[in-house]
Write an enzyme that holds these catalytic residues in place. Structure first.
Site, PDB file in Angstrom:
ATOM      1  N   ARG A  75      -2.417  22.608 -13.628  1.00  0.00           N
ATOM      2  CA  ARG A  75      -1.410  21.678 -14.145  1.00  0.00           C
ATOM      3  C   ARG A  75      -1.578  21.427 -15.649  1.00  0.00           C
ATOM      4  O   ARG A  75      -0.620  21.080 -16.340  1.00  0.00           O
ATOM      5  CB  ARG A  75      -1.503  20.351 -13.376  1.00  0.00           C
ATOM      6  N   GLU A  82      -4.175  17.586 -11.100  1.00  0.00           N
ATOM      7  CA  GLU A  82      -4.601  18.059 -12.417  1.00  0.00           C
ATOM      8  C   GLU A  82      -6.070  18.435 -12.478  1.00  0.00           C
ATOM      9  O   GLU A  82      -6.825  17.950 -13.323  1.00  0.00           O
ATOM     10  CB  GLU A  82      -4.282  17.005 -13.492  1.00  0.00           C
ATOM     11  N   HIS A 133       7.861  11.158 -29.155  1.00  0.00           N
ATOM     12  CA  HIS A 133       6.955  12.028 -28.410  1.00  0.00           C
ATOM     13  C   HIS A 133       7.335  13.506 -28.575  1.00  0.00           C
ATOM     14  O   HIS A 133       6.489  14.343 -28.880  1.00  0.00           O
ATOM     15  CB  HIS A 133       6.960  11.622 -26.934  1.00  0.00           C
ATOM     16  N   HIS A 151       0.326  19.288 -26.552  1.00  0.00           N
ATOM     17  CA  HIS A 151       0.085  17.859 -26.393  1.00  0.00           C
ATOM     18  C   HIS A 151      -1.233  17.367 -26.981  1.00  0.00           C
ATOM     19  O   HIS A 151      -1.370  16.182 -27.251  1.00  0.00           O
ATOM     20  CB  HIS A 151       0.195  17.446 -24.923  1.00  0.00           C
ATOM     21  N   GLU A 197      10.084  19.424 -24.738  1.00  0.00           N
ATOM     22  CA  GLU A 197       9.454  19.738 -23.440  1.00  0.00           C
ATOM     23  C   GLU A 197      10.140  20.938 -22.789  1.00  0.00           C
ATOM     24  O   GLU A 197       9.521  21.696 -22.041  1.00  0.00           O
ATOM     25  CB  GLU A 197       9.522  18.539 -22.486  1.00  0.00           C
ATOM     26  N   ASN A 228       0.220  20.741 -20.690  1.00  0.00           N
ATOM     27  CA  ASN A 228      -0.179  20.005 -21.901  1.00  0.00           C
ATOM     28  C   ASN A 228      -0.044  20.847 -23.162  1.00  0.00           C
ATOM     29  O   ASN A 228      -0.500  20.427 -24.231  1.00  0.00           O
ATOM     30  CB  ASN A 228      -1.630  19.518 -21.778  1.00  0.00           C
ATOM     31  N   ARG A 231       0.812  -1.229   0.000  1.00  0.00           N
ATOM     32  CA  ARG A 231       0.000   0.000   0.000  1.00  0.00           C
ATOM     33  C   ARG A 231       0.839   1.270   0.000  1.00  0.00           C
ATOM     34  O   ARG A 231       0.363   2.344   0.362  1.00  0.00           O
ATOM     35  CB  ARG A 231      -0.980   0.034   1.169  1.00  0.00           C
ATOM     36  N   LYS A 256       3.051  11.433 -11.190  1.00  0.00           N
ATOM     37  CA  LYS A 256       2.135  10.581 -11.963  1.00  0.00           C
ATOM     38  C   LYS A 256       2.853   9.286 -12.303  1.00  0.00           C
ATOM     39  O   LYS A 256       3.988   9.296 -12.766  1.00  0.00           O
ATOM     40  CB  LYS A 256       1.749  11.266 -13.274  1.00  0.00           C
ATOM     41  N   HIS A 298      -0.324  14.433 -29.135  1.00  0.00           N
ATOM     42  CA  HIS A 298      -0.800  13.076 -28.830  1.00  0.00           C
ATOM     43  C   HIS A 298      -1.544  12.476 -30.009  1.00  0.00           C
ATOM     44  O   HIS A 298      -1.423  11.292 -30.302  1.00  0.00           O
ATOM     45  CB  HIS A 298      -1.731  13.084 -27.612  1.00  0.00           C
ATOM     46  N   LYS A 357       8.109  22.607 -13.649  1.00  0.00           N
ATOM     47  CA  LYS A 357       7.120  21.530 -13.495  1.00  0.00           C
ATOM     48  C   LYS A 357       6.806  21.308 -12.015  1.00  0.00           C
ATOM     49  O   LYS A 357       5.647  21.157 -11.633  1.00  0.00           O
ATOM     50  CB  LYS A 357       7.589  20.225 -14.144  1.00  0.00           C
TER      51      LYS A 357
HETATM   52  N1  LIG Z   1       4.696  10.454 -15.328  1.00  0.00           N
HETATM   53  C1  LIG Z   1       4.800  11.525 -16.060  1.00  0.00           C
HETATM   54  O1  LIG Z   1       4.473  12.632 -15.638  1.00  0.00           O
HETATM   55  C2  LIG Z   1       5.329  11.394 -17.456  1.00  0.00           C
HETATM   56  C3  LIG Z   1       5.652  12.553 -18.172  1.00  0.00           C
HETATM   57  C4  LIG Z   1       6.185  12.411 -19.431  1.00  0.00           C
HETATM   58  C5  LIG Z   1       6.373  11.140 -19.977  1.00  0.00           C
HETATM   59  N2  LIG Z   1       6.045  10.041 -19.265  1.00  0.00           N
HETATM   60  C6  LIG Z   1       6.258   8.699 -19.821  1.00  0.00           C
HETATM   61  O2  LIG Z   1       7.650   8.555 -20.109  1.00  0.00           O
HETATM   62  C7  LIG Z   1       7.783   7.623 -21.168  1.00  0.00           C
HETATM   63  C8  LIG Z   1       8.792   8.143 -22.167  1.00  0.00           C
HETATM   64  O3  LIG Z   1      10.030   8.351 -21.517  1.00  0.00           O
HETATM   65  P1  LIG Z   1      11.414   8.282 -22.302  1.00  0.00           P
HETATM   66  O4  LIG Z   1      11.349   9.107 -23.506  1.00  0.00           O
HETATM   67  O5  LIG Z   1      12.470   8.544 -21.292  1.00  0.00           O
HETATM   68  O6  LIG Z   1      11.416   6.782 -22.854  1.00  0.00           O
HETATM   69  P2  LIG Z   1      12.092   5.415 -22.343  1.00  0.00           P
HETATM   70  O7  LIG Z   1      12.052   5.309 -20.889  1.00  0.00           O
HETATM   71  O8  LIG Z   1      11.465   4.345 -23.147  1.00  0.00           O
HETATM   72  O9  LIG Z   1      13.599   5.595 -22.826  1.00  0.00           O
HETATM   73  C9  LIG Z   1      13.875   5.649 -24.201  1.00  0.00           C
HETATM   74  C10 LIG Z   1      14.966   4.648 -24.575  1.00  0.00           C
HETATM   75  O10 LIG Z   1      16.237   5.174 -24.162  1.00  0.00           O
HETATM   76  C11 LIG Z   1      16.939   4.218 -23.394  1.00  0.00           C
HETATM   77  N3  LIG Z   1      17.754   4.967 -22.437  1.00  0.00           N
HETATM   78  C12 LIG Z   1      17.336   5.599 -21.315  1.00  0.00           C
HETATM   79  N4  LIG Z   1      18.328   6.261 -20.759  1.00  0.00           N
HETATM   80  C13 LIG Z   1      19.424   6.053 -21.519  1.00  0.00           C
HETATM   81  C14 LIG Z   1      20.782   6.480 -21.449  1.00  0.00           C
HETATM   82  N5  LIG Z   1      21.195   7.318 -20.515  1.00  0.00           N
HETATM   83  N6  LIG Z   1      21.627   6.041 -22.396  1.00  0.00           N
HETATM   84  C15 LIG Z   1      21.204   5.212 -23.395  1.00  0.00           C
HETATM   85  N7  LIG Z   1      19.941   4.780 -23.527  1.00  0.00           N
HETATM   86  C16 LIG Z   1      19.066   5.197 -22.588  1.00  0.00           C
HETATM   87  C17 LIG Z   1      15.876   3.361 -22.773  1.00  0.00           C
HETATM   88  O11 LIG Z   1      16.383   2.087 -22.453  1.00  0.00           O
HETATM   89  C18 LIG Z   1      14.832   3.294 -23.886  1.00  0.00           C
HETATM   90  O12 LIG Z   1      15.178   2.288 -24.796  1.00  0.00           O
HETATM   91  C19 LIG Z   1       6.410   7.396 -21.741  1.00  0.00           C
HETATM   92  O13 LIG Z   1       5.933   6.129 -21.340  1.00  0.00           O
HETATM   93  C20 LIG Z   1       5.569   8.488 -21.122  1.00  0.00           C
HETATM   94  O14 LIG Z   1       4.220   8.103 -20.951  1.00  0.00           O
HETATM   95  C21 LIG Z   1       5.537  10.151 -18.014  1.00  0.00           C
HETATM   96 ZN   LIG Z   2       5.167  15.377 -23.118  1.00  0.00          ZN
END
Ligand SMILES: NC(=O)c1ccc[n+]([C@@H]2O[C@H](COP(=O)([O-])OP(=O)(O)OC[C@H]3O[C@@H](n4cnc5c(N)ncnc54)[C@H](O)[C@@H]3O)[C@@H](O)[C@H]2O)c1
Ligand SMILES: [Zn+2]
Length: 328
Positions: A213, A209, A237, A220, A157, A217, A93, A115, A224, A199
């Site tokens: 917040r 949100e 993205h 976005h 971003e 977006n 939990r 999030k 999206h 942020k």
């Molecule tokens: N929670 C939130 O507020 C929030 C906000 C924005 C995005 N997200 C989420 O984040 C995700 C996208 O994140 P992302 O773009 O970091 O993608 P990701 O986590 O898939 O990373 C992209 C790729 O880069 C690789 N990688 C990561 N760090 C590396 C490094 N230092 N060197 C070499 N390779 C590396 C990873 O293994 C992966 O293959 C989505 O699922 C999205 O929904 C969440």
């Molecule tokens: Zn984004």
């Protein structure tokens, strides 16, 4: 780790790309400091942002008899942030989570704000929770192994954040653009500090949100839709967000709330950071229908994030048909 004040076991979550390079050295240091560490290495990439991955974290933690004194530590991109955060929020939990983001996107966005979640066949991020990390540790050295396209994608971003933040932040980005694109550490650290604190500030005002917040977006709604209509394959993205921002600026211009100079300025900045700006070809019927099915849609209307000058971004409820007219 000290700030997490964890007495118990640390569940160290990473993926098979980041793990060997960046999580393993951290595990060794934690162990040298007397911590008991359980490492969970998930498959890399969005296709592994699933309940099955969450289960692997839960199972590993329970096998290792983690108790409430334990903690989860996520080392990776946004996928690892979201998975480790969700697993931590539900494990017993709720146990504390800390993030060591390793992509630019995760440093300025995913690691901050609390999030969490994972994807299902119904869509992205439909199951999740709010669970604030106890800390977020950004070490820009880890970006040295990140693919250039991933880094550029994160810069979208950063531009978004700068426009919300205000004139000084936008002007700084304009000065830093060339060096940022080259991945120089000093401007990179500056950009992360600006975007991450923006942020954190916005989220502190509106954790769940309900209103403010949503300015985050910006770009976005259309972004999206472009991602979704391509099946999340052909476009990153950040590239989609860049196109979405250009669309938002054009829409704002038609509404008369942003000057032609500011539109040009935003488009130029995105372009200078190596991001796509030619949104026209992307605004086809397929993309527009995805806008209509956006989860933020309220009946026949949509809350569109409309930019004006730097430091002024408004939420405006618009009927769908008007959004379509303005985008066309
Ligand atoms: N929670 C939130 O507020 C929030 C906000 C924005 C995005 N997200 C989420 O984040 C995700 C996208 O994140 P992302 O773009 O970091 O993608 P990701 O986590 O898939 O990373 C992209 C790729 O880069 C690789 N990688 C990561 N760090 C590396 C490094 N230092 N060197 C070499 N390779 C590396 C990873 O293994 C992966 O293959 C989505 O699922 C999205 O929904 C969440
Ligand atoms: Zn984004």
């Amino acid at each position: 780790m000290a700030s997490m004040a964890t007495s118990g076991r640390v569940v160290l979550v990473s993926d098979d790309v980041v793990g060997p390079r960046w999580a393993d050295p951290l595990r060794e240091r934690l162990q040298a400091a007397g911590k008991q560490v359980t490492a969970v290495v998930l498959g890399a990439g969005e296709e592994h942002k699933t309940l099955a991955s969450v289960e692997r974290i839960w199972e590993a933690a329970l096998d290792a008899q983690v108790d409430r004194g334990g903690a989860v530590l996520g080392v990776g991109g946004g996928v690892i942030c979201d998975l480790s955060g969700f697993a931590a929020s539900t494990l017993l939990r709720g146990v504390p989570v800390g993030h060591v983001p390793t992509t630019l996107l995760a440093m300025v966005d995913a690691a901050i704000g609390g999030k969490t979640g994972f994807d299902t066949r119904h869509g992205k991020n439909l199951i999740g929770s709010f669970h604030q990390p106890k800390f977020v540790l950004c070490d820009i050295d880890v970006l040295s192994t990140l693919a250039e396209g991933e880094r550029r994608s994160g810069l979208a971003e950063v531009v978004k954040s700068a426009w919300i933040e205000g004139e000084a932040a936008v002007a700084q980005l304009e000065r830093d653009a060339v060096a940022l694109l080259a991945g120089e550490p000093e401007p990179t650290a500056r950009a992360i500090r600006m975007a991450a604190s923006l942020k954190a500030r916005v989220v502190t005002e509106d954790e769940r949100e309900s209103g403010a917040r949503a300015v985050l977006n910006l770009g976005h709604t259309v972004g999206h839709a472009i991602e979704a209509s391509s099946g999340y394959r052909d476009i990153r993205h950040g590239e989609a967000v860049s196109l979405g921002m250009v669309a938002a600026f054009r829409l704002a211009s038609k509404l008369g709330v942003v000057s032609a100079t500011d539109v040009e300025r935003a488009v130029r900045l995105l372009g200078a950071l190596g991001l796509p700006t030619d949104v026209g070809p992307h605004l086809h019927q397929g993309v527009l229908s995805f806008i209509g099915s956006d989860k933020k849609r309220r009946s026949e209307g949509i809350t569109f994030v409309v930019p004006s000058e730097p430091g002024r971004v408004d939420l405006r409820p618009l009927p769908l048909h008007e959004v379509f007219d303005l985008l066309r």
